[in-house]
Design an enzyme around this catalytic site. Structure first.
Site, short mmCIF file in Angstrom:
data_model
loop_
_atom_site.label_atom_id
_atom_site.label_comp_id
_atom_site.label_asym_id
_atom_site.label_seq_id
_atom_site.Cartn_x
_atom_site.Cartn_y
_atom_site.Cartn_z
N CYS A 94 -15.87 33.43 20.44
CA CYS A 94 -15.45 34.77 20.85
C CYS A 94 -16.04 35.86 19.96
CB CYS A 94 -13.92 34.85 20.84
SG CYS A 94 -13.22 34.88 19.18
N ALA A 97 -14.97 35.89 16.39
CA ALA A 97 -15.64 34.84 15.62
C ALA A 97 -16.99 35.35 15.12
CB ALA A 97 -15.84 33.60 16.47
N ARG A 128 -16.16 27.73 8.66
CA ARG A 128 -17.61 27.83 8.61
C ARG A 128 -18.01 27.58 7.17
NH1 ARG A 128 -20.85 32.60 8.65
NH2 ARG A 128 -22.80 32.46 9.77
N HIS A 226 -21.41 40.05 16.59
CA HIS A 226 -22.50 40.30 15.65
C HIS A 226 -22.88 41.78 15.69
CE1 HIS A 226 -23.94 35.99 16.76
NE2 HIS A 226 -23.03 35.92 15.82
FE1 CFM Z 1 -27.35 33.03 13.61
FE2 CFM Z 1 -27.08 30.82 14.58
FE3 CFM Z 1 -25.09 32.63 14.61
FE4 CFM Z 1 -25.90 31.44 12.31
FE5 CFM Z 1 -23.92 29.59 12.49
FE6 CFM Z 1 -25.13 29.06 14.77
FE7 CFM Z 1 -23.15 30.79 14.77
MO1 CFM Z 1 -22.67 28.24 14.35
S1 CFM Z 1 -27.93 31.11 12.71
S2 CFM Z 1 -25.40 33.48 12.75
S3 CFM Z 1 -24.90 30.36 10.72
S4 CFM Z 1 -26.91 32.58 15.71
S5 CFM Z 1 -24.58 27.75 13.21
S6 CFM Z 1 -27.28 28.93 15.49
S7 CFM Z 1 -23.57 29.28 16.19
S8 CFM Z 1 -21.97 30.08 13.15
S9 CFM Z 1 -23.05 32.83 15.45
#
Ligand code: CFM
Length: 571
Positions: A94, A97, A128, A226
């Protein structure tokens, strides 16, 4: 900026011995070519059809747009970053997250208060594996979970007072440099204004307090979070402190964007950069402290590791402060070497170019025998990857080190540019879900903006094969005929494993044990299964050994996969 101990500087003699003309002639542009598929791999188009044939017509049509057979010479558009189909078991997370868990959470000395029911906070508490190495005596709140513990009372009467009280309490107990507040779904539904409370508390406490409207339901995945996190960090933190003069001596100053120190990856990258003589002003946000991010506008280059989670920040910093960005990856020994060379070429400093070569030669010599030992046992064995928004791409390079071809790969929540390259960014259609997320209006800062390079210098770098502000995407690096599947469903994953019979699948906890019950080892690439680091040179060795151990373990021979279990006859 970290105080590094045990820096292994190259000797002046080694540096002087490097043939600079040879290094300058290396081709650093363009994608690496994906290893050819094994000769017995099934036909991609037939597999793609089989993946969706059990779906009802509407779902079949929708899902088909997320699946294609790769052709690196003619990249086709794929549908991505759209809503998952209800009822399909997706791997996505989500918005909260993505904001709290991913981008902000790793910052060690900020207190992250979750405004919401206690379960939301518990969910984000150390799930995490972002590690940190915090100097003694400095704040580190990673081990704590802070929540306002919203209950029915606040849902009915409002939770702003409780939030203000929680911020006060956290401040009195810990005296952190800053406090960040994260809104969860119910906060958005009842309309609590976390920003107003943050503003009020900023005045009352005299420290930076800032809020994020990252309610879980916003957008279609964690990707929205993000973006919200990037906006908040940019508005409230970046540029609020000055880099002290003594740290400005070395012009080779970089930020590392989109590296979160999962399993200690950032530690290995910090080591390598320090050995090369490259100063790391700030990482966003693995093993990072608040002040490092606050001073990051004084770096001279932004390195983008995970494009998906942090490209917004790079673009905004470029516009406001004039910092160019390049896409790099420290996953895979070859990829790490190439990334270091790109950095050196950007700074165009003969001493740095030579130092980087010495470090690469030393590290490659160290890992060579380990790779040589495992490679014959791994070469040619097929791999599948389904991870997040960048690792499904990055880890293909690490597998390429071992000679393992990728037969199928996909992201959970990436956008088209992560698949097809940033050239398509302009043609991505925004829908109501993406419009939900604010785009900041950023302008050149009249005081803090400085062009790091002249236009002529930038043009010369392009000619030299160093593309600035550009990411080629995953598909350019994959073999012809490999399958690309976006936002894979549980059913499709099972079908793919049956069709391709990969030697290993890289994925996450949600499907790890389903995969292993099929007799195929699953390497988790979100949390690394308690292992790591896998970045850089030493990290690559850890990964080689781990994959060798998993793929060549005898135990898989004793598992009967479902497709070999004789069908039960009705009695
Ligand atoms: Fe970038 Fe990723 Fe992500 Fe990531 Fe992660 Fe991820 Fe993630 Mo899990 S590199 S920040 S450290 S997109 S492994 S492949 S899914 S937490 S949002």
């Amino acid at each position: 900026m970290k105080k590094m101990t045990n820096v292994q500087e190259p000797t002046a003699q080694d540096v002087a011995a490097v043939d600079l003309t040879e290094v300058r002639s290396l081709d650093l542009g363009g994608p690496s070519v994906g290893l050819d598929l094994p000769s017995d791999a099934p036909d991609g188009a037939a597999v793609a059809k089989a993946l969706v044939e059990l779906y009802p017509q509407k779902a079949l049509e929708k899902r088909s747009r997320h699946i294609l057979v790769n052709d690196p010479d003619s990249i086709a558009p794929i549908e991505a970053n759209t809503r998952s189909i209800p009822g399909i078991i997706t791997q996505r997370g989500c918005c909260y997250a993505g904001c709290k868990g991913v981008v902000l959470g790793p910052i060690t000395d900020v207190i992250h208060i979750v405004h919401g029911p206690v379960g939301c906070s518990y969910y984000a508490w150390m799930t995490r594996r972002n590690q940190a190495d915090v100097p003694a005596g400095e704040g580190n709140f990673l081990n704590y979970a802070f929540t306002t513990d919203m209950t029915e009372n606040e849902i009915i009467f409002g939770g702003e007072k409780k939030l203000a009280q929680a911020i006060r309490e956290a401040y009195e107990l810990f005296h952190p440099k800053a406090i960040a507040v994260f809104a969860t779904c119910p906060v958005g539904l009842i309309g609590d204004d976390v920003h107003a409370v943050a503003k009020q508390m900023r005045k009352e406490l005299g420290i930076n307090v800032f809020g994020f409207s990252c309610e879980g339901y916003k957008g279609v995945s964690q990707s929205a979070g993000h973006h919200i996190a990037n906006n908040g960090l940019f508005e409230h933190v970046v540029g609020t402190e000055e880099l002290p003069a003594e740290l400005k001596v070395n012009p080779r100053r970089v930020n590392l964007l989109g590296e979160y120190n999962i399993g200690g990856d950032a530690f290995e990258i910090e080591r390598i950069l320090a050995d090369c003589g490259i100063e790391l002003v700030s990482t966003f946000s693995g093993n990072a402290q608040y002040s490092e991010i606050a001073r990051s506008q004084d770096a001279n280059l932004n390195l983008i590791m995970c494009h998906r989670s942090i490209s917004y920040m790079a673009e905004m910093m470029e516009t406001k402060y004039g910092i160019p960005w390049i896409k790099i990856s420290f996953i895979g020994a070859e990829a790490t070497a190439k990334s270091l060379r790109k950095i050196a070429r950007y700074f165009d400093d003969p001493d740095l170019i030579a130092r980087v070569e010495v470090v690469i030669a030393r590290e490659m010599a160290e890992l060579g025998p380990q790779l040589a030992e495992v490679k014959p046992r791994l070469e040619g064995k097929p791999v599948m990857l389904y991870v997040g928004g960048s690792r499904a791409h990055h880890y293909q390079q690490l597998f390429a080190d071992m000679g393992m071809p990728v037969v199928a790969a996909g992201y959970e929540f990436a956008h088209r540019d992560d698949y097809e390259g940033t050239d398509v960014t302009g043609s991505i259609v925004t829908d109501s879900d993406s419009k939900n997320i604010q785009e900041l209006k950023v302008e050149r800062d009249p005081v803090a903006y400085t062009a790091r390079k002249t236009d002529e210098e930038l043009a010369a770098l392009e000619i030299d094969g160093l593309s600035l502000s550009q990411y080629e995407g995953m598909m350019a690096d994959m073999a012809k005929g490999a399958l690309v599947v976006d936002d894979i469903s549980h059913h499709e994953l099972e079908q793919l494993i049956e069709q391709y019979k990969p030697a290993v699948v890289c994925s996450g906890i949600k499907d790890k044990y389903v995969i292993e019950k099929m007799g195929v080892p699953c390497k988790q690439l979100h949390n690394y299964d308690y292992g790591g680091p896998y970045a850089g040179f030493r990290g690559a060795v850890n990964f080689y050994l781990e994959i060798d151990r998993m793929v060549n373990a005898n135990v898989w021979r004793f598992v009967t996969p479902p497709w070999n279990v004789p069908a039960k006859t009705a009695s």
